[in-house]
Write a protein that holds these residues in place. Sequence first.
Motif, PDB file in Angstrom:
ATOM      1  N   SER A 245       0.795  -1.233   0.000  1.00  0.00           N
ATOM      2  CA  SER A 245       0.000   0.000   0.000  1.00  0.00           C
ATOM      3  C   SER A 245       0.826   1.280   0.000  1.00  0.00           C
ATOM      4  O   SER A 245       0.282   2.365  -0.169  1.00  0.00           O
ATOM      5  N   GLU A 246       2.153   1.172   0.192  1.00  0.00           N
ATOM      6  CA  GLU A 246       2.985   2.372   0.256  1.00  0.00           C
ATOM      7  C   GLU A 246       4.146   2.283  -0.721  1.00  0.00           C
ATOM      8  O   GLU A 246       4.682   1.199  -0.970  1.00  0.00           O
ATOM      9  N   LEU A 247       4.533   3.428  -1.265  1.00  0.00           N
ATOM     10  CA  LEU A 247       5.676   3.495  -2.181  1.00  0.00           C
ATOM     11  C   LEU A 247       6.373   4.827  -1.983  1.00  0.00           C
ATOM     12  O   LEU A 247       5.720   5.880  -1.931  1.00  0.00           O
ATOM     13  N   PHE A 248       7.693   4.792  -1.857  1.00  0.00           N
ATOM     14  CA  PHE A 248       8.482   6.023  -1.740  1.00  0.00           C
ATOM     15  C   PHE A 248       8.841   6.477  -3.153  1.00  0.00           C
ATOM     16  O   PHE A 248       9.690   5.889  -3.813  1.00  0.00           O
ATOM     17  N   TYR A 282       2.406  -5.538  -5.317  1.00  0.00           N
ATOM     18  CA  TYR A 282       2.974  -6.495  -4.360  1.00  0.00           C
ATOM     19  C   TYR A 282       4.479  -6.291  -4.286  1.00  0.00           C
ATOM     20  O   TYR A 282       5.061  -5.545  -5.093  1.00  0.00           O
ATOM     21  N   VAL A 283       5.121  -6.941  -3.334  1.00  0.00           N
ATOM     22  CA  VAL A 283       6.568  -6.831  -3.156  1.00  0.00           C
ATOM     23  C   VAL A 283       7.248  -8.060  -3.749  1.00  0.00           C
ATOM     24  O   VAL A 283       6.800  -9.193  -3.533  1.00  0.00           O
ATOM     25  N   ASP A 284       8.299  -7.824  -4.516  1.00  0.00           N
ATOM     26  CA  ASP A 284       9.114  -8.902  -5.078  1.00  0.00           C
ATOM     27  C   ASP A 284      10.578  -8.584  -4.789  1.00  0.00           C
ATOM     28  O   ASP A 284      11.179  -7.755  -5.473  1.00  0.00           O
ATOM     29  N   GLU A 285      11.119  -9.196  -3.736  1.00  0.00           N
ATOM     30  CA  GLU A 285      12.491  -8.942  -3.285  1.00  0.00           C
ATOM     31  C   GLU A 285      12.695  -7.443  -3.029  1.00  0.00           C
ATOM     32  O   GLU A 285      12.041  -6.882  -2.168  1.00  0.00           O
ATOM     33  N   ASP A 286      13.582  -6.780  -3.792  1.00  0.00           N
ATOM     34  CA  ASP A 286      13.887  -5.363  -3.530  1.00  0.00           C
ATOM     35  C   ASP A 286      12.972  -4.400  -4.275  1.00  0.00           C
ATOM     36  O   ASP A 286      13.260  -3.205  -4.361  1.00  0.00           O
ATOM     37  N   TYR A 333      12.743   4.057 -15.111  1.00  0.00           N
ATOM     38  CA  TYR A 333      14.155   3.682 -15.261  1.00  0.00           C
ATOM     39  C   TYR A 333      15.082   4.623 -14.497  1.00  0.00           C
ATOM     40  O   TYR A 333      16.076   4.180 -13.919  1.00  0.00           O
ATOM     41  N   LEU A 334      14.772   5.917 -14.495  1.00  0.00           N
ATOM     42  CA  LEU A 334      15.631   6.871 -13.788  1.00  0.00           C
ATOM     43  C   LEU A 334      15.592   6.663 -12.276  1.00  0.00           C
ATOM     44  O   LEU A 334      16.496   7.096 -11.564  1.00  0.00           O
ATOM     45  N   SER A 335      14.564   5.993 -11.790  1.00  0.00           N
ATOM     46  CA  SER A 335      14.472   5.726 -10.353  1.00  0.00           C
ATOM     47  C   SER A 335      15.103   4.376  -9.987  1.00  0.00           C
ATOM     48  O   SER A 335      15.051   3.970  -8.836  1.00  0.00           O
ATOM     49  N   GLY A 336      15.693   3.699 -10.987  1.00  0.00           N
ATOM     50  CA  GLY A 336      16.335   2.419 -10.720  1.00  0.00           C
ATOM     51  C   GLY A 336      15.441   1.215 -10.945  1.00  0.00           C
ATOM     52  O   GLY A 336      15.791   0.097 -10.562  1.00  0.00           O
ATOM     53  N   GLY A 337      14.293   1.427 -11.574  1.00  0.00           N
ATOM     54  CA  GLY A 337      13.353   0.334 -11.826  1.00  0.00           C
ATOM     55  C   GLY A 337      13.402  -0.166 -13.261  1.00  0.00           C
ATOM     56  O   GLY A 337      14.303   0.171 -14.027  1.00  0.00           O
ATOM     57  N   ARG A 338      12.401  -0.943 -13.628  1.00  0.00           N
ATOM     58  CA  ARG A 338      12.319  -1.468 -14.993  1.00  0.00           C
ATOM     59  C   ARG A 338      10.861  -1.768 -15.338  1.00  0.00           C
ATOM     60  O   ARG A 338       9.992  -1.779 -14.457  1.00  0.00           O
ATOM     61  N   LEU A 353       5.521  -3.083 -13.758  1.00  0.00           N
ATOM     62  CA  LEU A 353       6.477  -2.033 -13.391  1.00  0.00           C
ATOM     63  C   LEU A 353       7.165  -2.402 -12.086  1.00  0.00           C
ATOM     64  O   LEU A 353       6.496  -2.687 -11.081  1.00  0.00           O
ATOM     65  N   TYR A 354       8.496  -2.389 -12.105  1.00  0.00           N
ATOM     66  CA  TYR A 354       9.289  -2.691 -10.917  1.00  0.00           C
ATOM     67  C   TYR A 354       9.874  -1.389 -10.370  1.00  0.00           C
ATOM     68  O   TYR A 354      10.710  -0.767 -11.024  1.00  0.00           O
ATOM     69  N   PHE A 355       9.420  -0.985  -9.201  1.00  0.00           N
ATOM     70  CA  PHE A 355       9.933   0.218  -8.540  1.00  0.00           C
ATOM     71  C   PHE A 355      10.923  -0.206  -7.446  1.00  0.00           C
ATOM     72  O   PHE A 355      10.560  -0.957  -6.539  1.00  0.00           O
ATOM     73  N   LYS A 356      12.150   0.278  -7.559  1.00  0.00           N
ATOM     74  CA  LYS A 356      13.170  -0.070  -6.576  1.00  0.00           C
ATOM     75  C   LYS A 356      12.762   0.467  -5.206  1.00  0.00           C
ATOM     76  O   LYS A 356      12.383   1.637  -5.066  1.00  0.00           O
TER      77      LYS A 356
END
Length: 360
Positions: A245-248, A282-286, A333-338, A353-356
């Motif tokens: 439910s939260e994302l920085f 959901y969370v997937d590792e990092d 991508y600029l935030s370190g995701g993919r 979308l993968y958000f670091k």
Amino acid sequence: MGNEKQKISALIELNDELENYFQNTIIPQLFVDADFVLRKFTPPAMKQFRLRPDDIGRPLAEIKDNFRFPSILENIQHVIETGEILEKEIQTTDMSWFQMNIIPYVMIREKKTNGVIITFVDITSRIRELKDQESLILEHELLLDTISHDIKTPLTSLGLTIEMLKKIPEKGMDKFPVLLEKVENSLFKIKDIIMDLTESRRSDQHYQARAELLDVEQILEDVRLTLAPQILESTAKISWEVQQSELFFVRRKLRSILYNLIGNSIKYRYNGRIPEIKIKTYVDEDYTVFTITDNGRGIAEWDQEKIFTKYERISRDVEGTGVGLHLVKEFVYLSGGRIEVESKLGKGTQFKLYFKNHNH
């Protein structure tokens, strides 16, 4: 005999001058002879490359790792063989940048290269400044793209609402207050975007949106309200399952990402099929993962890379600029995701979308 003494005296004097020069220069410098033996170095070179007095007289091959630059021997070899000055910017393994000049040391009488003098000028701060400028330019380009694109969002909603207002029969005026509210919301949205731009221009600091801890459901609800006219017009069904439910992240950027993807699912719906859009987190590792799945037209496999290219459009039958998905990719991508895309023509598309996950 007198001439011989004069020559020896002159050589001693020249050697003293050279020694004095090497001891007092503020630039890291090395003197390497034609046999790749280190003959002299300046105190800054001793400090920068952790050289010791007993390194003088050692083959450079034995201490090449001190310079943290793998091809230094090959570069020296090239200068000795060609007699050409070599100038290049190098990055060492400790991530420092240097302007390296390798100058042939020529024995004038013999017309023979008897070694090289290597000079290192630390340009790390200049390279960092250039990278900062590049990042700033990119940030401003993204800002302009985002503002132009985000202004189109409420304008599109405004246009759709006005078209609906035109179609209301006189007896159906009970819908008028609801539609009027949507017009008002669109105007407020345009005003907010312009105010954001004005405030960023007034600021003495460079424009830099700040990340914050976001409530994902709140952002999704905000996007749903923004897209209300499109949802109403298409009768789209949107649902979400929020396990994380939260994302920085930067609020404006996350809102823009979700608006573009959900908006596209409505825009590129399959003819005669009610759009169904499902969002899951959901969370997937990092990483915090968002999936946006629809039952729309789908994207051909050969077009799936093109969709993120700026101004590239694969469908011309609906309104668009080719900027939206480019912004989505840049923000992620600029935030370190993919981003991953799975799609089948006529079946639908899923964006993953993968958000670091960052500490904050």
